[in-house]
Design a protein around this motif. Sequence first.
Motif, mmCIF file in Angstrom:
data_model
loop_
_atom_site.group_PDB
_atom_site.id
_atom_site.type_symbol
_atom_site.label_atom_id
_atom_site.label_comp_id
_atom_site.label_asym_id
_atom_site.label_seq_id
_atom_site.Cartn_x
_atom_site.Cartn_y
_atom_site.Cartn_z
ATOM 1 N N ILE A 194 6.559 -0.021 16.970
ATOM 2 C CA ILE A 194 5.339 -0.244 16.176
ATOM 3 C C ILE A 194 5.645 -0.103 14.688
ATOM 4 O O ILE A 194 5.262 -0.954 13.875
ATOM 5 N N LEU A 195 6.340 0.971 14.325
ATOM 6 C CA LEU A 195 6.666 1.194 12.912
ATOM 7 C C LEU A 195 7.635 0.134 12.397
ATOM 8 O O LEU A 195 7.506 -0.340 11.259
ATOM 9 N N ARG A 196 8.602 -0.244 13.207
ATOM 10 C CA ARG A 196 9.575 -1.262 12.775
ATOM 11 C C ARG A 196 8.877 -2.589 12.516
ATOM 12 O O ARG A 196 9.131 -3.230 11.488
ATOM 13 N N ILE A 197 7.996 -2.996 13.412
ATOM 14 C CA ILE A 197 7.267 -4.253 13.214
ATOM 15 C C ILE A 197 6.365 -4.151 11.987
ATOM 16 O O ILE A 197 6.342 -5.050 11.141
ATOM 17 N N GLY A 198 5.636 -3.044 11.873
ATOM 18 C CA GLY A 198 4.734 -2.874 10.734
ATOM 19 C C GLY A 198 5.452 -2.873 9.397
ATOM 20 O O GLY A 198 5.012 -3.521 8.439
ATOM 21 N N VAL B 264 12.497 1.688 1.917
ATOM 22 C CA VAL B 264 11.054 1.453 1.828
ATOM 23 C C VAL B 264 10.333 2.723 1.393
ATOM 24 O O VAL B 264 9.421 2.671 0.560
ATOM 25 N N ALA B 265 10.750 3.868 1.915
ATOM 26 C CA ALA B 265 10.124 5.139 1.518
ATOM 27 C C ALA B 265 10.319 5.386 0.020
ATOM 28 O O ALA B 265 9.380 5.800 -0.670
ATOM 29 N N ALA B 266 11.518 5.116 -0.477
ATOM 30 C CA ALA B 266 11.778 5.287 -1.914
ATOM 31 C C ALA B 266 10.940 4.307 -2.730
ATOM 32 O O ALA B 266 10.416 4.662 -3.804
ATOM 33 N N ALA C 285 -2.708 5.468 -4.062
ATOM 34 C CA ALA C 285 -1.527 6.335 -4.120
ATOM 35 C C ALA C 285 -1.489 7.256 -2.904
ATOM 36 O O ALA C 285 -0.422 7.465 -2.307
ATOM 37 N N LEU C 286 -2.639 7.780 -2.510
ATOM 38 C CA LEU C 286 -2.695 8.641 -1.323
ATOM 39 C C LEU C 286 -2.367 7.846 -0.061
ATOM 40 O O LEU C 286 -1.625 8.311 0.801
ATOM 41 N N ARG C 287 -2.877 6.640 0.035
ATOM 42 C CA ARG C 287 -2.554 5.782 1.178
ATOM 43 C C ARG C 287 -1.066 5.501 1.227
ATOM 44 O O ARG C 287 -0.431 5.549 2.282
ATOM 45 N N ASP C 288 -0.474 5.224 0.058
ATOM 46 C CA ASP C 288 0.957 4.942 0.002
ATOM 47 C C ASP C 288 1.797 6.168 0.350
ATOM 48 O O ASP C 288 2.899 6.032 0.871
ATOM 49 N N LEU C 289 1.276 7.364 0.090
ATOM 50 C CA LEU C 289 1.963 8.579 0.532
ATOM 51 C C LEU C 289 2.030 8.606 2.064
ATOM 52 O O LEU C 289 3.072 8.912 2.643
ATOM 53 N N LEU D 186 1.929 5.979 4.004
ATOM 54 C CA LEU D 186 2.887 4.937 4.377
ATOM 55 C C LEU D 186 4.324 5.415 4.179
ATOM 56 O O LEU D 186 5.204 5.132 4.997
ATOM 57 N N MET D 187 4.561 6.146 3.094
ATOM 58 C CA MET D 187 5.901 6.669 2.842
ATOM 59 C C MET D 187 6.334 7.621 3.961
ATOM 60 O O MET D 187 7.469 7.559 4.439
ATOM 61 N N LEU D 188 5.419 8.467 4.403
ATOM 62 C CA LEU D 188 5.732 9.372 5.515
ATOM 63 C C LEU D 188 5.999 8.578 6.791
ATOM 64 O O LEU D 188 6.890 8.932 7.578
#
Length: 153
Positions: free
Chosen positions: A37-41, A106-108, A127-131, A133-135
């Motif tokens: 799921i994460l790889r596809i997303g 991608v996390a960086a 920014a909070l949403r992207d945090l 996503l980074m996790l």
Amino acid sequence: MQAVRRHDAGVLRHATAHDARAVVPVAANPGYQAFLILRIGFTVAPIVAGLDKFANLLGDWSKYLAPLIPKTLGVAPETFMRGVGVIEIVAGVLVAALPRYAAYVVAAWLAAIIVNLLVLGEYLDVALRDLGLMLGAIALGRLAQGVHEWKKR
């Protein structure tokens, strides 16, 4: 160590630390499902967002850019965002091919976006949403390592 009964051998053996880190790549394994799921997303979303940096169908991407960045680099915000689009497309392709490493790229990248939004002082919800996503990207990297460890057995 934990005793494990191997279904194919009918004998008891002790699980190694290596076994504990592995993610068995079978469809019934929830860890492997999460990996897929994460790889596809993290493949599809960056490619779509990157392509949209050229079309601006989803939104005006340059409004999320702190003016300091293109000004310092001496480029127009629209040109800078097209460069961002290229990077995002490449990142998505890399996640598809090499998730064990590309997930951290991608996390960086998401961390850089968060810093940009904090410098801009707006869109703190993004920014909070992207945090989050980074996790998720970091979790993908860990799961991809587990899949890799299983496959190299």
